[in-house]
Structure formats: structure tokens, C-alpha cells
Design an enzyme around this catalytic site. Structure first.
Site, PDB file in Angstrom:
ATOM      1  N   GLU A 174     -18.886   1.504  22.608  1.00 37.19           N
ATOM      2  CA  GLU A 174     -19.859   2.232  21.771  1.00 37.19           C
ATOM      3  C   GLU A 174     -20.530   3.398  22.492  1.00 37.19           C
ATOM      4  O   GLU A 174     -21.758   3.504  22.524  1.00 37.19           O
ATOM      5  CB  GLU A 174     -20.915   1.244  21.243  1.00 37.19           C
ATOM      6  CG  GLU A 174     -20.293   0.124  20.427  1.00 37.19           C
ATOM      7  CD  GLU A 174     -21.313  -0.864  19.866  1.00 37.19           C
ATOM      8  OE1 GLU A 174     -22.502  -0.768  20.208  1.00 37.19           O
ATOM      9  OE2 GLU A 174     -20.904  -1.739  19.071  1.00 37.19           O
ATOM     10  N   ASN A 215     -13.717   0.858  23.126  1.00 38.34           N
ATOM     11  CA  ASN A 215     -13.984   0.070  21.912  1.00 38.34           C
ATOM     12  C   ASN A 215     -15.194   0.642  21.178  1.00 38.34           C
ATOM     13  O   ASN A 215     -16.207   0.960  21.799  1.00 38.34           O
ATOM     14  CB  ASN A 215     -14.282  -1.377  22.358  1.00 38.34           C
ATOM     15  CG  ASN A 215     -14.338  -2.380  21.226  1.00 38.34           C
ATOM     16  OD1 ASN A 215     -13.415  -2.460  20.417  1.00 38.34           O
ATOM     17  ND2 ASN A 215     -15.409  -3.164  21.156  1.00 38.34           N
ATOM     18  N   HIS A 251     -16.180  -3.746  11.710  1.00 33.04           N
ATOM     19  CA  HIS A 251     -17.282  -4.420  11.003  1.00 33.04           C
ATOM     20  C   HIS A 251     -17.462  -3.708   9.667  1.00 33.04           C
ATOM     21  O   HIS A 251     -18.162  -2.696   9.569  1.00 33.04           O
ATOM     22  CB  HIS A 251     -18.571  -4.357  11.832  1.00 33.04           C
ATOM     23  CG  HIS A 251     -18.497  -5.117  13.114  1.00 33.04           C
ATOM     24  ND1 HIS A 251     -18.398  -6.499  13.143  1.00 33.04           N
ATOM     25  CD2 HIS A 251     -18.484  -4.715  14.410  1.00 33.04           C
ATOM     26  CE1 HIS A 251     -18.344  -6.895  14.407  1.00 33.04           C
ATOM     27  NE2 HIS A 251     -18.385  -5.844  15.191  1.00 33.04           N
ATOM     28  N   GLU A 279     -13.047  -6.667  16.317  1.00 32.78           N
ATOM     29  CA  GLU A 279     -14.245  -7.429  15.892  1.00 32.78           C
ATOM     30  C   GLU A 279     -14.310  -7.523  14.370  1.00 32.78           C
ATOM     31  O   GLU A 279     -15.391  -7.391  13.775  1.00 32.78           O
ATOM     32  CB  GLU A 279     -15.522  -6.764  16.437  1.00 32.78           C
ATOM     33  CG  GLU A 279     -15.512  -6.576  17.944  1.00 32.78           C
ATOM     34  CD  GLU A 279     -16.804  -5.978  18.495  1.00 32.78           C
ATOM     35  OE1 GLU A 279     -17.825  -5.978  17.786  1.00 32.78           O
ATOM     36  OE2 GLU A 279     -16.771  -5.519  19.654  1.00 32.78           O
TER      37      GLU A 279
HETATM   38  C1  XIL Z   1     -22.991  -9.150  18.851  1.00 33.53           C
HETATM   39  C2  XIL Z   1     -22.949 -10.682  18.884  1.00 33.53           C
HETATM   40  O1  XIL Z   1     -22.112 -11.124  17.850  1.00 33.53           O
HETATM   41  C3  XIL Z   1     -24.332 -11.247  18.739  1.00 33.53           C
HETATM   42  O2  XIL Z   1     -24.310 -12.650  18.957  1.00 33.53           O
HETATM   43  C4  XIL Z   1     -25.283 -10.598  19.725  1.00 33.53           C
HETATM   44  O3  XIL Z   1     -26.611 -11.050  19.477  1.00 33.53           O
HETATM   45  C5  XIL Z   1     -25.249  -9.090  19.614  1.00 33.53           C
HETATM   46  O4  XIL Z   1     -23.919  -8.650  19.790  1.00 33.53           O
HETATM   47  N1  XIL Z   1     -20.424  -4.753  18.564  1.00 33.53           N
HETATM   48  C6  XIL Z   1     -20.037  -5.399  19.700  1.00 33.53           C
HETATM   49  C7  XIL Z   1     -20.364  -6.830  19.879  1.00 33.53           C
HETATM   50  O5  XIL Z   1     -19.337  -4.819  20.530  1.00 33.53           O
HETATM   51  O6  XIL Z   1     -20.577  -7.162  21.225  1.00 33.53           O
HETATM   52  C8  XIL Z   1     -21.563  -7.232  19.062  1.00 33.53           C
HETATM   53  O7  XIL Z   1     -21.711  -8.655  19.169  1.00 33.53           O
HETATM   54  C9  XIL Z   1     -21.391  -6.799  17.636  1.00 33.53           C
HETATM   55  C10 XIL Z   1     -21.266  -5.313  17.535  1.00 33.53           C
END
Ligand code: XIL
Length: 359
Positions: A174, A215, A251, A279
Site C-alpha cells: 500500500e 501489494n 477487497h 486478499e
Molecule cells: C487487516 C486484518 O485483517 C485485521 O485483522 C487488522 O486489524 C488490520 O489489517 N490490507 C492488508 C491487510 O494488507 O494486512 C489488512 O488486514 C487488510 C487490508
């Protein structure tokens, strides 16, 4: 064994050798046959995916922070249905280096041991990110030179620790804003964009074989953010920085899978990169309706089908095992039901859609 799994199978051989007799009493190892399978009459989803040259993964922690965990059921379903694992939080900076120079690997090691015992690949997540970094780091005042050393120390120690055991690392997570500009944060504010290149170079120096990924989210379709990721990666390649893949987090909101996903994968694959959907979850307003669960199923199918159509895309990971272990409800108020199994571990239309697609 398909060609796209060759690297992974070499790695798991090394991992099996490295993990040997396992560890202490807290190690979660268990046979592939769980006591409470999702559906004993069906073929595991991972088996169907593997036959198509695809790894299907899930995010999981050693001790997931969700209340009321049934760990036997959780680990049983995780190892039965999924062939890859990403630590949801257990490999983040704040967990691995809670105090300066003090590295805590117990939970992450247990996850890796569990994965090896169940013939699952592990994606390391994540080395350098603006979130979930330890308080001692963010609250300190560091010069650029000190920050460079702190970055090198963390990446080198962690990647060396897991050398030979992981399929891939999300080296940088990110780094971009939605408009494509560089995202401010601990590392960028002190080092500028140089931190990205440093992270990849240190990771490669510590493990010659693990796949190194950039990522991010909102880079699944074509737009200003993915354009910026594309230019950034092409620039890294031009300057000889080691990078092997792009992770599209995925997401999504129901109905929100971008129509340009395939075109976007095409251009990243043309850079010689692997593409992982890292993810995936597809959320909807809760309570869920039958119509939205069906639309979600169609969306899951289209993402996996698109990935399958590219040799470069050989892994799709969902961000949790069931709706009970999903970050969505606590992060996006009023949204949920984002995964393949419901909170009682019953198969949702999305699970069945993937089953039918892959079989
Ligand atoms: C999230 C986890 O799912 C949670 O449990 C935590 O509190 C915060 O992080 N992008 C990512 C992940 O790269 O690491 C994140 O995971 C979700 C968004």
C-alpha cells in the site's frame, strides 16, 4: 504438477526439511482430515484448484482475534479447503519486532509449521507498510540514515528467518494513494520513494528464491492508482530492482469487481510479473439478502475465472476462512458476509460457485 507450481514445490521440499520435528506444545499441526469437515462428501476446494494449477489460500493467524473461535473447526476447514496461507497479522512489523531488535517469531513459526504439515504454501505479509508498525518505531525520532538502517534490519532479520520456507513476500504494501501519488507514512516521510527500492533489494539479499511482491488495493482494475503501480514497477525493473509479482488485494463490494480486471492483469503479466489475488473478499450490506449472495457468487466466480485464464496468475487468497473470521464487519460498519462460508461455516453460494467452476 503443473509448470506454474514448479517453484512452489521446490520451496516446500526445503520447508519440510527445515521444519523437521516441529516445535513446542503450541504448534498447530494436525492431519489433513479434520474432525468437522465442511462437507465430507465433496472434494476439497484446494484439490480442485490444484488440478487447475491454482493455489487457493486463506488468511489466518495463530490465535485469531475473533471472539468465540472454535480452533479445531477453524484449522480443520483451513487445511481441508485451502492450499495456501497468509498470516492475517502475525508477520506484520508490530508482531515480529515489538521492541527494537527483539524479534518474536513464535506465532508466525507455528503458522508456517502448520502450513508445511498440511502441504500449504505461505505468503509472507508484510515487510514494509505504513500500518501495524511497532510503537517504538513510530514514536521515535530518527534521521534518514537511522531509518534506512531500521528498514534494513527488519527486512533482513525477518526474511532471513523464513528463508526457504515461503512462497512469496509482500515486500511493500500500500505505497500509493488512490490518485496514484505516493502515500505518506513512516517510511515515505523519512526516506521518500527510495524506501521501496531498498526494501526489495534487502529482501532479495536475504533470500535468493522467495518471490517478491508489491501489494495494494484499488489496483485491480485500470485507473490512476494501478497506472501508477505499473509505472513504478516498470521503473524498478529498469533499474534492476528485484521484483517478481504484483498482489491485487481484491477487497471488493458486491457488484464492484472492475470490468478491466483482465486487461489490468494482462499488462502486469506482460512485464514478466506473477499476479496473485492476495486478499479477496466481497462485502455486502448486512443482513445479506439471497439476491446479493447470488451476485457475490457470480463475482467470486468471475475473479477466479479471470485469474485462471492467465498462466501468470496462479494464486487466489481469500481474507479469512468464514464470515466469523472477517475483518469486514469491524472495519466497514454495516457491511459483512464477505467470504465463502457463513459465520456458522455453512457453504454460501460463493463457495458452490467456485466448486462448480473448478471441478
Ligand atoms: C487487516 C486484518 O485483517 C485485521 O485483522 C487488522 O486489524 C488490520 O489489517 N490490507 C492488508 C491487510 O494488507 O494486512 C489488512 O488486514 C487488510 C487490508
Amino acid at each position: 504438477m503443473t509448470a506454474r507450481f514448479r517453484v512452489a514445490s521446490l520451496l516446500v521440499g526445503a520447508a519440510l526439511a527445515a521444519c523437521g520435528g516441529g516445535g513446542g506444545g503450541d504448534v498447530i499441526t494436525q492431519p489433513n482430515i479434520p474432525t468437522t469437515p465442511v462437507s465430507p462428501d465433496t472434494i476439497p476446494l484446494r484439490t480442485l484448484a490444484e488440478r487447475r494449477g491454482l493455489h487457493l489460500g486463506a488468511a489466518a493467524d495463530q490465535r485469531p482475534g475473533y471472539s468465540g473461535m472454535d480452533m479445531t473447526r477453524f484449522r480443520g476447514v483451513l487445511s481441508r479447503e485451502f492450499s495456501a496461507l497468509t498470516p492475517e497479522n502475525d508477520m506484520k512489523h508490530e508482531r515480529l519486532q515489538p521492541s527494537r531488535g527483539v524479534f518474536r517469531y513464535e506465532n508466525a513459526d507455528s503458522l508456517v509449521t502448520f502450513a508445511v504439515a498440511n502441504n500449504m504454501r505461505v505468503r509472507g505479509h508484510t515487510l514494509v507498510w505504513h500500518r501495524q508498525i511497532a510503537g517504538w518505531l513510530t514514536s521515535g525520532s530518527w534521521t534518514a540514515a537511522e531509518t534506512r538502517t531500521l528498514l534494513q534490519d527488519h527486512v533482513t532479520n525477518v526474511v532471513t528467518h523464513f528463508r526457504g520456507k515461503l512462497l512469496a513476500w509482500d515486500v511493500v504494501n500500500e505505497a500509493l494513494n488512490d490518485d496514484g501519488s505516493m502515500r505518506p507514512g513512516f517510511w515515505y516521510d523519512r526516506l521518500g520513494r527510495e524506501y521501496i527500492e531498498l526494501a526489495f533489494r534487502h529482501a532479495r539479499a536475504a533470500d535468493p528464491d522467495v518471490l517478491l511482491f508489491y501489494n495494494d488495493y484499488n489496483i485491480e482494475g485500470i485507473g490512476p492508482k494501478s497506472d501508477s503501480a505499473y509505472v513504478m514497477i516498470r521503473d524498478l525493473q529498469t533499474r534492476g530492482v528485484p521484483i517478481n509479482g504484483i498482489g491485487l488485494q481484491g477487497h471488493f463490494q458486491v457488484g464492484g469487481v472492475p470490468s478491466s480486471l483482465a486487461a489490468n492483469i494482462t499488462r502486469f503479466a506482460a512485464l514478466g510479473l506473477k499476479v496473485h489475488i492476495t486478499e479477496l473478499d466481497i462485502r455486502m450490506p448486512t443482513p445479506a439478502t439471497a439476491a446479493q449472495l447470488q451476485q457475490q457468487a457470480d463475482n467470486y466466480r468471475s475473479v477466479v475465472e479471470t485469474c485462471l485464464s492467465f498462466p501468470a496468475c496462479d494464486l487466489v487468497t481469500v481474507w479469512g476462512v468464514s464470515d466469523h473470521e472477517s475483518w469486514v464487519p469491524s472495519t466497514f460498519a454495516g457491511w459483512g458476509a464477505a467470504l465463502l462460508l457463513d459465520a456458522q461455516y455453512a457453504k454460501k453460494p460463493a463457495f458452490t460457485a467456485l466448486y462448480n467452476l473448478l471441478k
